[in-house]
Design an enzyme around this catalytic site. Sequence first.
Site, PDB file in Angstrom:
ATOM      1  N   CYS A  66       9.424 -65.813 -30.516  1.00  0.00           N
ATOM      2  CA  CYS A  66       9.257 -64.719 -29.823  1.00  0.00           C
ATOM      3  C   CYS A  66       9.607 -64.432 -28.042  1.00  0.00           C
ATOM      4  O   CYS A  66       9.683 -65.517 -27.570  1.00  0.00           O
ATOM      5  CB  CYS A  66       7.550 -65.344 -29.315  1.00  0.00           C
ATOM      6  SG  CYS A  66       6.973 -64.076 -27.704  1.00  0.00           S
ATOM      7  N   HIS A 144      12.927 -57.179 -37.608  1.00  0.00           N
ATOM      8  CA  HIS A 144      13.182 -55.938 -37.514  1.00  0.00           C
ATOM      9  C   HIS A 144      13.572 -54.726 -38.167  1.00  0.00           C
ATOM     10  O   HIS A 144      14.440 -55.040 -38.207  1.00  0.00           O
ATOM     11  CB  HIS A 144      13.821 -56.224 -35.897  1.00  0.00           C
ATOM     12  CG  HIS A 144      13.085 -57.609 -35.114  1.00  0.00           C
ATOM     13  ND1 HIS A 144      12.001 -56.478 -33.846  1.00  0.00           N
ATOM     14  CD2 HIS A 144      13.457 -58.329 -34.559  1.00  0.00           C
ATOM     15  CE1 HIS A 144      11.900 -58.266 -33.898  1.00  0.00           C
ATOM     16  NE2 HIS A 144      12.129 -59.304 -33.951  1.00  0.00           N
ATOM     17  N   GLU A 193       4.446 -54.058 -33.620  1.00  0.00           N
ATOM     18  CA  GLU A 193       4.646 -55.920 -33.852  1.00  0.00           C
ATOM     19  C   GLU A 193       4.494 -56.057 -35.560  1.00  0.00           C
ATOM     20  O   GLU A 193       3.176 -55.301 -35.174  1.00  0.00           O
ATOM     21  CB  GLU A 193       4.054 -56.583 -33.209  1.00  0.00           C
ATOM     22  CG  GLU A 193       5.698 -56.418 -32.247  1.00  0.00           C
ATOM     23  CD  GLU A 193       4.710 -57.884 -30.694  1.00  0.00           C
ATOM     24  OE1 GLU A 193       4.680 -59.307 -31.527  1.00  0.00           O
ATOM     25  OE2 GLU A 193       5.490 -57.045 -29.713  1.00  0.00           O
ATOM     26  N   ARG A 194       5.024 -56.647 -35.954  1.00  0.00           N
ATOM     27  CA  ARG A 194       4.113 -57.209 -37.240  1.00  0.00           C
ATOM     28  C   ARG A 194       2.792 -58.306 -36.944  1.00  0.00           C
ATOM     29  O   ARG A 194       3.225 -59.230 -36.008  1.00  0.00           O
ATOM     30  CB  ARG A 194       5.114 -58.120 -38.018  1.00  0.00           C
ATOM     31  CG  ARG A 194       4.517 -59.077 -38.687  1.00  0.00           C
ATOM     32  CD  ARG A 194       5.585 -60.003 -39.733  1.00  0.00           C
ATOM     33  NE  ARG A 194       6.239 -60.895 -38.777  1.00  0.00           N
ATOM     34  CZ  ARG A 194       7.484 -61.653 -39.205  1.00  0.00           C
ATOM     35  NH1 ARG A 194       7.542 -61.939 -40.711  1.00  0.00           N
ATOM     36  NH2 ARG A 194       7.877 -62.796 -38.003  1.00  0.00           N
ATOM     37  N   CYS A 202       8.585 -55.822 -26.732  1.00  0.00           N
ATOM     38  CA  CYS A 202       8.641 -57.162 -27.343  1.00  0.00           C
ATOM     39  C   CYS A 202      10.181 -57.268 -27.119  1.00  0.00           C
ATOM     40  O   CYS A 202      11.233 -56.614 -27.349  1.00  0.00           O
ATOM     41  CB  CYS A 202       8.334 -56.627 -29.500  1.00  0.00           C
ATOM     42  SG  CYS A 202       9.099 -57.752 -30.234  1.00  0.00           S
ATOM     43  N   GLY A 205      12.092 -58.096 -30.381  1.00  0.00           N
ATOM     44  CA  GLY A 205      12.791 -56.355 -30.658  1.00  0.00           C
ATOM     45  C   GLY A 205      13.584 -55.939 -29.762  1.00  0.00           C
ATOM     46  O   GLY A 205      14.695 -54.917 -30.583  1.00  0.00           O
TER      47      GLY A 205
HETATM   48  N1  API Z   1       6.191 -60.061 -28.865  1.00  0.00           N
HETATM   49  C1  API Z   1       7.488 -60.657 -29.417  1.00  0.00           C
HETATM   50  C2  API Z   1       8.377 -60.491 -31.215  1.00  0.00           C
HETATM   51  C3  API Z   1       6.224 -61.458 -31.946  1.00  0.00           C
HETATM   52  C4  API Z   1       7.151 -60.903 -33.006  1.00  0.00           C
HETATM   53  C5  API Z   1       5.796 -61.303 -34.178  1.00  0.00           C
HETATM   54  N2  API Z   1       5.159 -59.590 -33.831  1.00  0.00           N
HETATM   55  C6  API Z   1       6.505 -61.128 -35.215  1.00  0.00           C
HETATM   56  O1  API Z   1       5.585 -61.101 -36.401  1.00  0.00           O
HETATM   57  O2  API Z   1       7.897 -61.452 -35.721  1.00  0.00           O
HETATM   58  C7  API Z   1       8.501 -61.278 -28.786  1.00  0.00           C
HETATM   59  O3  API Z   1       8.777 -61.282 -27.387  1.00  0.00           O
HETATM   60  O4  API Z   1       9.315 -60.786 -29.348  1.00  0.00           O
END
Ligand code: API
Length: 260
Positions: A66, A144, A193-194, A202, A205
């Site tokens: 994250c 991603h 987001e997943r 993200c 991301g």
């Molecule tokens: N918000 C997060 C990503 C979380 C990713 C999560 N949703 C997953 O299941 O990979 C970030 O700043 O990288």
Amino acid sequence: MQGLGNDYVYLDCTREMPEDLPALARRVSDRHFGIGSDGLICICPSDCADVRMRMYNADGSESEMCGNGIRCVGKFAYDKGLVGKTSLTVETLAGIKHLELHLEHGKVSAVTVDMGVPTWEENRVLTIQGEDYTVTPVSMGNPHAVLYVDDPGAVDLPRLGPDFEHHPSFPNRTNTEFVQVLGPDHLRMRVWERGSGETMACGTGACAVLVATVLNGKCGRSADVDLLGGRLHIRWDEETGHVFMTGGAVTVFEGELIED
Ligand SMILES: N[C@H](CCC[C@H](N)C(=O)O)C(=O)O
């Protein structure tokens, strides 16, 4: 704490660890019956780094990494005295990450993270609700799918997001980024987001977006990425292959969770 509006509840688990972290993540993330967040991040002891980060999405699923979260973990560890230095390491399910904390008047104002070396696959076409979309699959430790649109603001994320997230070609689901190229060093994106749905930003991301956009020949190896919640600077170092992300980290409030 929040990084570009991507807000998580941060729990100091260096002395004790709650039993059911997925259930706790679902509970605290609820914006009406809980605290309200994109998920839960636990700061835990580590025997191979300064601290360990465990990150759970709002649905309770655990993610490998994250980006916005790890910047806040760095700030948390420094502010709470868990570390007495501005260069530190954080153990994650995507490996050990190196952080540089940037101070202003003795407080952490921004953090640079070595996000490690990405992996990617050939572009693939996904058919979503009868439309074909070409996506570039990129992993920053977490999955991603990056695609290009004329205007990210015009994308109906609540309608399309879940079908991308649960597409059968992503066995562990995927995060999906909708990108507009504004220039060779300037990108704009929104993210579904997943496990959390649309978030304000993200970090992993934004890194995946920079990598995919370089691979597709649409930008240089260093760019500003504008997200709903603000701007990240991402650089994909040619010599080492490592991706570096720099952005803010903010403590919103502290409190105690009542176990009723
Ligand atoms: N918000 C997060 C990503 C979380 C990713 C999560 N949703 C997953 O299941 O990979 C970030 O700043 O990288």
